[in-house]
Write a protein that holds these residues in place. Sequence first.
Motif, PDB file in Angstrom:
ATOM      1  N   ASN A 105       0.798  -1.218   0.000  1.00  0.00           N
ATOM      2  CA  ASN A 105       0.000   0.000   0.000  1.00  0.00           C
ATOM      3  C   ASN A 105       0.836   1.275   0.000  1.00  0.00           C
ATOM      4  N   TRP A 106       2.123   1.154   0.273  1.00  0.00           N
ATOM      5  CA  TRP A 106       2.938   2.366   0.339  1.00  0.00           C
ATOM      6  C   TRP A 106       4.257   2.309  -0.434  1.00  0.00           C
ATOM      7  N   LEU A 107       4.564   1.198  -1.062  1.00  0.00           N
ATOM      8  CA  LEU A 107       5.788   1.131  -1.872  1.00  0.00           C
ATOM      9  C   LEU A 107       5.373   1.037  -3.337  1.00  0.00           C
ATOM     10  N   PRO A 108       5.508   2.126  -4.096  1.00  0.00           N
ATOM     11  CA  PRO A 108       4.955   2.195  -5.454  1.00  0.00           C
ATOM     12  C   PRO A 108       5.274   1.034  -6.401  1.00  0.00           C
ATOM     13  N   PRO A 109       6.494   0.466  -6.413  1.00  0.00           N
ATOM     14  CA  PRO A 109       6.743  -0.620  -7.370  1.00  0.00           C
ATOM     15  C   PRO A 109       6.005  -1.928  -7.049  1.00  0.00           C
ATOM     16  N   ILE A 159      18.299   3.139  -3.015  1.00  0.00           N
ATOM     17  CA  ILE A 159      17.982   4.526  -2.653  1.00  0.00           C
ATOM     18  C   ILE A 159      16.647   4.926  -3.283  1.00  0.00           C
ATOM     19  N   GLY A 160      16.444   4.556  -4.539  1.00  0.00           N
ATOM     20  CA  GLY A 160      15.188   4.867  -5.220  1.00  0.00           C
ATOM     21  C   GLY A 160      13.990   4.233  -4.538  1.00  0.00           C
ATOM     22  N   VAL A 161      14.136   2.985  -4.122  1.00  0.00           N
ATOM     23  CA  VAL A 161      13.048   2.280  -3.432  1.00  0.00           C
ATOM     24  C   VAL A 161      12.749   2.958  -2.098  1.00  0.00           C
ATOM     25  N   TYR A 162      13.785   3.205  -1.297  1.00  0.00           N
ATOM     26  CA  TYR A 162      13.586   3.817   0.018  1.00  0.00           C
ATOM     27  C   TYR A 162      12.902   5.188  -0.125  1.00  0.00           C
ATOM     28  N   GLU A 163      13.411   6.009  -1.026  1.00  0.00           N
ATOM     29  CA  GLU A 163      12.865   7.359  -1.180  1.00  0.00           C
ATOM     30  C   GLU A 163      11.431   7.336  -1.715  1.00  0.00           C
ATOM     31  N   ALA A 164      11.142   6.449  -2.653  1.00  0.00           N
ATOM     32  CA  ALA A 164       9.772   6.344  -3.182  1.00  0.00           C
ATOM     33  C   ALA A 164       8.808   5.880  -2.094  1.00  0.00           C
ATOM     34  N   GLY A 165       9.223   4.923  -1.293  1.00  0.00           N
ATOM     35  CA  GLY A 165       8.369   4.424  -0.216  1.00  0.00           C
ATOM     36  C   GLY A 165       8.083   5.488   0.821  1.00  0.00           C
ATOM     37  N   LEU A 166       9.122   6.177   1.266  1.00  0.00           N
ATOM     38  CA  LEU A 166       8.934   7.215   2.281  1.00  0.00           C
ATOM     39  C   LEU A 166       8.082   8.368   1.747  1.00  0.00           C
ATOM     40  N   ALA A 167       8.275   8.736   0.489  1.00  0.00           N
ATOM     41  CA  ALA A 167       7.453   9.802  -0.112  1.00  0.00           C
ATOM     42  C   ALA A 167       5.985   9.387  -0.171  1.00  0.00           C
ATOM     43  N   GLU A 168       5.726   8.137  -0.504  1.00  0.00           N
ATOM     44  CA  GLU A 168       4.345   7.650  -0.574  1.00  0.00           C
ATOM     45  C   GLU A 168       3.699   7.617   0.815  1.00  0.00           C
TER      46      GLU A 168
END
Length: 171
Positions: free
Chosen positions: A61-65, A155-164
């Motif tokens: 529900n919160w990690l876009p990929p 880094i991309g995964v962590y940042e996308a998840g936290l932003a979501e």
Amino acid sequence: MRKFPSNPTVLLTCFVVLGAAVLLSVGIGPAFAATILRSADVKASASVVWSVIGPFCAIKNWLPPVGECIEDGKAPPTRVLVTRDGKAAFVETQTARNDNEHSYSYAFLSSPLPVSNYKATIKVTAKGDGSSTITWSGSYTPDQGKENAASEALIGVYEAGLAEIKAKLAK
């Protein structure tokens, strides 16, 4: 003629030095662990944030990929994360959990990323003013020659998840 040393410590040292020289001469270096740490402040209590991200399969529900999360129901649980496009899957096992401290840790059992020994922790800490800090930290060994690709992907995964998560809690 020279005698080869018979002292076990001297022998072991000779073999280690010889082995290191051979590895360096063929261009194979030792693998080094890398770490990653990202955090985000959110305007919600730790318990509210934990209710959103704490369940092991809530990551879908919160990690876009992530398109799908399948949990095995065992203790400790293992989850399979399937990407939205269905082209990749990650198998992760929970290695620690503390609901009172709003944290859990997990490790990759298998992953399409060029890493091994991946372990991570997600933790929510109350700031005292009704807001919280989410901290996502991990360690891993990048595959030889793929250090930048591994770092950029994580880094991309962590940042996308936290932003979501921030976007969801801002609503």
